[in-house]
Design a protein around this motif. Structure first.
Motif: not given
Length: 417
Positions: A64-74, A223-230
């Motif tokens: 149920g969380e939005i887990f963000v993975i971030m970083g520069l190109s490459g 509303k939806l409480h999905k698990t989102i990997i962004f």
């Protein structure tokens, strides 16, 4: 904005990644010892012609969380997200979803897993140009074998949810970029998959439309409480939508944590460079930076209130009774009343007015009040209970370079402020 997230339940781990490595090349197993020996990405490429995509990734993603993975190109972020549904297989490591080792799924079970458990939203929309909008949204259900009538009805429901009712018979080329991405989001949601994989889903959109899509995703998630990997390369986007953030550099995870942790406590120079230009006043809420309410007074009499106040560093306190926060009490005024009547009852009439601020407020909105107040401002929750305090010195400390003006113009604070 880093919104306050209040959840008293224990998080449930949905996805677990352990010791994940990906070495691209003709014979990755042969050269993994070089990776484990600590050779750099550039050294391995020069010596073997193999490219190190991921190195020793360990993380858990909660239901149920939005887990963000971030970083520069490459940095490896897109490589990592494609491991979740095994579009890419790791060279080494464990990928578990709800306790199931995805690496051990035979082909048919893997196909069912992809169709029912995870949906993907792509950067360039990934729509089928020869199919209508409603057929694009229903495509995943068609793959699942759902009847045409049922999938059409469900697709229309999701189009309405994302604000595209009436566009069912249009074709992708007839839509704007923002509308096309809404179709992509509706298609991902239509399969009712528990997990959404979103790879740079909004980065092809212009800033205004991108902001609208972020708002819509946050609204839908409530509303939806999905698990989102962004996946994103944009820290402002990560801070705005993420419950937790992981930052990658050259295939390695350099930090993961809640947005305020990343912003206030960068793990190294690389992360610090990321957060340097973020407007903290707009990104943080009061709750993320407030101090504990040490000056809280709950006494019934003036004498008891004075005793409580002697345990404070300052000469004031926040009066809280069964009706919640009432105002600020000063030692000078209490002492004057006590000298006249040592048995006097404490009431809100003894308070000076000091406006409380909401713990959910964005820092930017409370800066003027904080600077103008003689005392640290009490922070309250939705029930009116005092949960913390915010002072000028805390603002100056948190906002750093942004608040040089705050620190420079701040008058001497009262004791305990």
């Amino acid at each position: 904005m880093v919104e306050a997230k209040i959840d008293t339940t224990e998080p449930v781990t949905l996805i677990k990644i352990e010791g994940l490595y990906k070495l691209f090349g003709n014979n990755p197993k042969k050269f993994m010892p070089l990776v484990h020996a600590g050779k750099s990405k550039d050294e391995i490429l020069a010596e073997t012609g193999h490219t190190l995509g991921l190195k020793d990734i360990n993380l858990t993603i909660n239901k149920g969380e939005i887990f963000v993975i971030m970083g520069l190109s490459g940095s490896g972020k897109s490589t990592l997200i494609r491991h979740f549904n095994r579009l890419i297989d790791p060279t080494e490591g464990v990928i578990e979803v709800e306790g199931t080792d995805v690496m051990k799924l035979p082909q048919k079970e893997l196909e069912q897993f992809r169709r029912h458990k995870m949906s993907m939203v792509f950067q360039r929309f990934g729509l089928l140009p020869h199919k209508s909008v409603v057929d694009n949204v229903a495509y995943g259900l068609a793959i699942q074998g759902v009847s045409k009538t049922e999938r059409g009805a469900k697709a229309k429901e999701w189009l309405e949810t994302v604000g595209l009712a009436g566009y069912e018979d249009q074709y992708p080329a007839q839509l704007s970029g923002g509308q096309q991405q809404r179709v992509g989001l509706a298609r991902a949601l239509c399969t009712d998959a528990e997990i959404l994989l979103m790879d740079e889903a909004f980065s092809a959109l212009d800033p205004l439309i991108r902001s609208e899509m972020q708002d819509q995703l946050i609204e839908l998630q409530q509303k939806l409480h999905k698990t989102i990997i962004f996946i994103t390369h944009d820290l402002d986007e990560a801070l705005r939508i993420g419950d937790r953030i992981a930052i990658l550099k050259d295939g390695e995870m350099v930090q993961q944590g809640e947005p305020e942790d990343i912003l206030l406590h960068p793990a190294d120079d690389y992360v610090e460079a990321f957060v340097r230009d973020v407007n903290r006043a707009r990104a943080l809420t009061v709750e993320t930076v407030m101090k504990d309410p040490v000056n809280r007074i709950t006494a019934d009499t003036i004498g008891e209130a004075l005793k409580q106040m002697k345990g404070f560093k300052g000469d004031y306190g926040y009066y809280v009774n069964e009706d919640g926060y009432q105002g600020v009490l000063t030692e000078q005024k209490l002492q004057a009343v006590y000298d006249t009547d040592k048995k006097a009852k404490l009431t809100s009439a003894h308070c000076e007015e000091l406006e409380a601020i909401s713990q959910d407020a964005v820092l930017e909105t409370v800066i003027p009040d904080t600077l103008n107040a003689q005392y640290s401002l009490p922070v309250i929750d939705d029930q009116g209970e005092v949960t913390g305090q915010l002072s000028r010195s805390t603002l100056a400390e948190v906002l750093g370079n942004e608040s040089k003006e705050v620190a420079r113009t701040e008058p001497p604070a009262p004791a305990g402020g």
